[in-house]
Scaffold this motif. Structure first.
Motif, PDB file in Angstrom:
ATOM      1  N   LYS A 151       0.848  -1.195   0.000  1.00  0.00           N
ATOM      2  CA  LYS A 151       0.000   0.000   0.000  1.00  0.00           C
ATOM      3  C   LYS A 151       0.880   1.239   0.000  1.00  0.00           C
ATOM      4  O   LYS A 151       1.900   1.298   0.705  1.00  0.00           O
ATOM      5  CB  LYS A 151      -0.872  -0.021   1.258  1.00  0.00           C
ATOM      6  CG  LYS A 151      -1.856   1.118   1.370  1.00  0.00           C
ATOM      7  CD  LYS A 151      -3.195   0.767   0.775  1.00  0.00           C
ATOM      8  CE  LYS A 151      -4.072   2.000   0.659  1.00  0.00           C
ATOM      9  NZ  LYS A 151      -5.076   1.869  -0.372  1.00  0.00           N
ATOM     10  N   THR A 168       0.311   5.583   0.087  1.00  0.00           N
ATOM     11  CA  THR A 168      -0.626   6.713   0.070  1.00  0.00           C
ATOM     12  C   THR A 168       0.147   8.023   0.063  1.00  0.00           C
ATOM     13  O   THR A 168       1.238   8.124   0.611  1.00  0.00           O
ATOM     14  CB  THR A 168      -1.580   6.723   1.289  1.00  0.00           C
ATOM     15  OG1 THR A 168      -0.785   6.735   2.466  1.00  0.00           O
ATOM     16  CG2 THR A 168      -2.509   5.554   1.317  1.00  0.00           C
ATOM     17  N   CYS A 169      -0.457   9.005  -0.563  1.00  0.00           N
ATOM     18  CA  CYS A 169       0.083  10.351  -0.568  1.00  0.00           C
ATOM     19  C   CYS A 169      -1.008  11.284  -0.074  1.00  0.00           C
ATOM     20  O   CYS A 169      -2.084  11.356  -0.660  1.00  0.00           O
ATOM     21  CB  CYS A 169       0.506  10.734  -1.981  1.00  0.00           C
ATOM     22  SG  CYS A 169       0.822  12.488  -2.138  1.00  0.00           S
ATOM     23  N   GLU A 170      -0.720  11.952   1.052  1.00  0.00           N
ATOM     24  CA  GLU A 170      -1.688  12.892   1.616  1.00  0.00           C
ATOM     25  C   GLU A 170      -1.155  14.307   1.492  1.00  0.00           C
ATOM     26  O   GLU A 170       0.054  14.527   1.565  1.00  0.00           O
ATOM     27  CB  GLU A 170      -1.927  12.579   3.090  1.00  0.00           C
ATOM     28  CG  GLU A 170      -2.765  11.337   3.319  1.00  0.00           C
ATOM     29  CD  GLU A 170      -2.717  10.916   4.778  1.00  0.00           C
ATOM     30  OE1 GLU A 170      -3.079  11.731   5.628  1.00  0.00           O
ATOM     31  OE2 GLU A 170      -2.291   9.786   5.046  1.00  0.00           O
ATOM     32  N   THR A 203      -6.267  12.596   1.444  1.00  0.00           N
ATOM     33  CA  THR A 203      -5.604  11.686   0.516  1.00  0.00           C
ATOM     34  C   THR A 203      -5.735  12.199  -0.920  1.00  0.00           C
ATOM     35  O   THR A 203      -6.840  12.434  -1.406  1.00  0.00           O
ATOM     36  CB  THR A 203      -6.202  10.271   0.627  1.00  0.00           C
ATOM     37  OG1 THR A 203      -6.093   9.862   1.996  1.00  0.00           O
ATOM     38  CG2 THR A 203      -5.459   9.288  -0.249  1.00  0.00           C
ATOM     39  N   SER A 262      -3.492   7.208  -3.909  1.00  0.00           N
ATOM     40  CA  SER A 262      -3.025   6.027  -3.197  1.00  0.00           C
ATOM     41  C   SER A 262      -3.002   4.876  -4.184  1.00  0.00           C
ATOM     42  O   SER A 262      -3.614   4.961  -5.253  1.00  0.00           O
ATOM     43  CB  SER A 262      -3.939   5.708  -2.008  1.00  0.00           C
ATOM     44  OG  SER A 262      -5.159   5.199  -2.459  1.00  0.00           O
ATOM     45  N   ASN A 271      -5.571   4.718  -7.035  1.00  0.00           N
ATOM     46  CA  ASN A 271      -6.780   5.407  -6.579  1.00  0.00           C
ATOM     47  C   ASN A 271      -6.537   6.911  -6.705  1.00  0.00           C
ATOM     48  O   ASN A 271      -5.712   7.465  -5.999  1.00  0.00           O
ATOM     49  CB  ASN A 271      -7.081   5.059  -5.125  1.00  0.00           C
ATOM     50  CG  ASN A 271      -7.131   3.564  -4.909  1.00  0.00           C
ATOM     51  OD1 ASN A 271      -7.930   2.870  -5.532  1.00  0.00           O
ATOM     52  ND2 ASN A 271      -6.265   3.060  -4.048  1.00  0.00           N
TER      53      ASN A 271
END
Lengths: 108, 150
Positions: free
Chosen positions: A50, A52-54, A59, A62, B101
């Motif tokens: 996984k 993710t980029c926030e 978010t 991801s 996503n």
């Protein structure tokens, strides 16, 4: 296991409304679970599953990663910048390891 | 004309059996899991061909690291954006590669990574838009050295 070192490439400045390109790379062997060792036994799967980029807590992007992604997973994606803030990048591995990196960006 | 011996007959027979068996098994094996993933992703939506760009090399010398990028044309606003793009490799032991996503903050629906390909095969990208419509594109990559280990 060798320590995973995340690397990111994010511009430090942007104009409001700009779409910037972000590049990330993390060193990880991404053991697919398909390979066999010398005794013919399967080497258990051990990948980063996984990412993710926030941006300022929300978010932006991801992805769910599967064993078919190459070792040292490289990811390139984009983000639209409306305000100054901080990017937070998070990688999560099968064994629960979490790698984090962050960088600030200023809107001129 | 020379008569076939019993041994030759057997050899011929088993050869024919192998030829008829071969094409069936791999197609079924790859198709089932692969098709299941596509169906699960699309849900009840109709799958429309095209509308996605899948950028891959025509020939990959090393299947361990094949550069891949996808982009979907979209205004990427809150009301109209690309939600997800799933990439599948039909001929890999496991078809799943990666699922991107996106959000309206992504600015564009573009992403790249590097992937493993076991052999020459089709790579497929399926995209789901915020209005629920689904797009799909397929591309062939020739692989010289497979990338899944032994």
């Amino acid at each position: 296991m060798a320590k995973s070192k995340p690397r990111i490439k994010v511009p430090k400045k942007a104009a409001k409304g700009d779409v910037i390109t972000l590049k990330t790379l993390i060193s990880h062997k991404m053991e697919s679970g398909q390979r066999k060792d010398k005794k013919g036994e399967k080497i258990p799967r051990q990948i980063i599953n996984k990412f993710t980029c926030e941006f300022n807590g929300a978010t932006v992007f991801s992805c769910d990663i599967e064993p078919a992604v190459s070792a040292n997973p490289y990811l390139q994606f984009t983000a639209k910048i409306e305000e100054s803030g901080e990017f937070q990048f998070t990688w999560t591995a099968d064994n629960g390891d979490v790698f984090k990196k962050s960088q600030k960006i200023t809107v001129a | 004309m020379q008569q076939l011996t019993r041994r030759q007959m057997l050899a011929l027979g088993s050869g024919a059996a192998v030829i008829t068996m071969l094409p069936v098994a791999p197609i079924l094996a790859a198709g089932s899991e692969f098709e299941m993933r596509v169906k699960k992703f699309a849900g009840t939506a109709m799958i429309r061909e095209g509308g996605i760009e899948l950028d891959l090399p025509e020939i990959a010398e090393n299947g361990n690291t094949v550069p891949m990028s996808v982009s979907v044309g979209s205004p990427m606003t809150k009301a109209d954006h690309v939600q997800q793009v799933m990439v599948l490799a039909e001929g890999n032991p496991l078809p799943g590669v990666i699922t991107f996503n996106f959000s309206h903050m992504s600015g564009s629906a573009e992403a790249s990574t590097r992937m493993r390909l076991a052999k020459t095969q089709n790579v497929v990208a399926v995209a789901r838009m915020s209005d629920g419509s689904v797009r799909m594109v397929k591309s062939v990559v020739k692989v010289t050295i497979g990338g899944c280990g032994g």
